[in-house]
Write an enzyme that holds these catalytic residues in place. Structure first.
Site, PDB file in Angstrom:
ATOM      1  N   ASP A  54       0.877  -1.186   0.023  1.00  0.00           N
ATOM      2  CA  ASP A  54       0.013   0.099   0.104  1.00  0.00           C
ATOM      3  C   ASP A  54       0.813   1.473  -0.026  1.00  0.00           C
ATOM      4  O   ASP A  54       1.943   1.238   0.645  1.00  0.00           O
ATOM      5  CB  ASP A  54      -0.828   0.136   1.307  1.00  0.00           C
TER       6      ASP A  54
ATOM      7  N   ASP B 142      -7.233  -1.395  -4.480  1.00  0.00           N
ATOM      8  CA  ASP B 142      -8.177  -0.793  -3.423  1.00  0.00           C
ATOM      9  C   ASP B 142      -9.268   0.146  -4.066  1.00  0.00           C
ATOM     10  O   ASP B 142     -10.491   0.251  -3.957  1.00  0.00           O
ATOM     11  CB  ASP B 142      -7.616  -0.212  -2.352  1.00  0.00           C
TER      12      ASP B 142
END
Length: 167
Positions: free
Chosen positions: A123, A137
């Protein structure tokens, strides 16, 4: 539009989204230092490299294999249950976005350290007071938003169409 063309659209979005997700992750690993945020929009939006073993917001960090299996099942469901039923462009876009997001994080779970099927998701986008997330995401969230929006407004559109047809 023919179903085969809609399936190609979905697959194109899925593969394109997967490619963008993986390229952004490769660049993040190459150019970002864990724990050192890089401001994009002040401290509201920053680049911050983390490796997430869990799901959203770091939940379930000890259940990485469960998320890997769920992602595999979800990918197969998209390919063999959802795609054959796509009849509209918005459905193809949603299916493609879901495929991009699911497979983007699945690739990390399969190939990233610490081990195959136990890999941590990369991330890098940090939104102050919210979460750190990635392109995969974003794809999943946009797809879910389209489904919610369509479910809220489709009835109105159908009612208008019926009303217009009755005139």
């Amino acid at each position: 539009m023919r179903r085969s063309a809609l399936i190609l659209v979905a697959c194109g979005i899925g593969l394109g989204g997967l490619a963008v997700d993986q390229l952004v992750k490769l660049a993040s690993v190459a150019f970002l230092t864990p724990g050192v945020p890089v401001p994009i929009v002040g401290d509201l939006l920053q680049l911050q490299l983390i490796r997430n073993p869990g799901a959203a917001f770091g939940m379930g960090s000890s259940a990485t294999i469960v998320f890997t299996i769920l992602a595999m099942v979800a990918t197969l469901a998209c390919l063999f249950v959802v795609l054959p039923r796509v009849t509209r462009m918005w459905q193809a876009v949603v299916a493609g976005l879901f495929l991009a997001g699911i497979t983007g994080n699945l690739v990390d779970r399969i190939f990233q350290p610490p081990a195959a099927l136990h890999g941590h998701v990369i991330d890098m986008f940090s939104l102050r007071g919210f979460a750190i997330f990635n392109v995969a995401d974003i794809c999943i969230t946009v797809a879910a938003g389209i489904v919610i929006g369509w479910s809220l407004f489709a009835d109105r559109a159908e009612a208008k169409a019926r009303k217009a047809a009755a005139r």
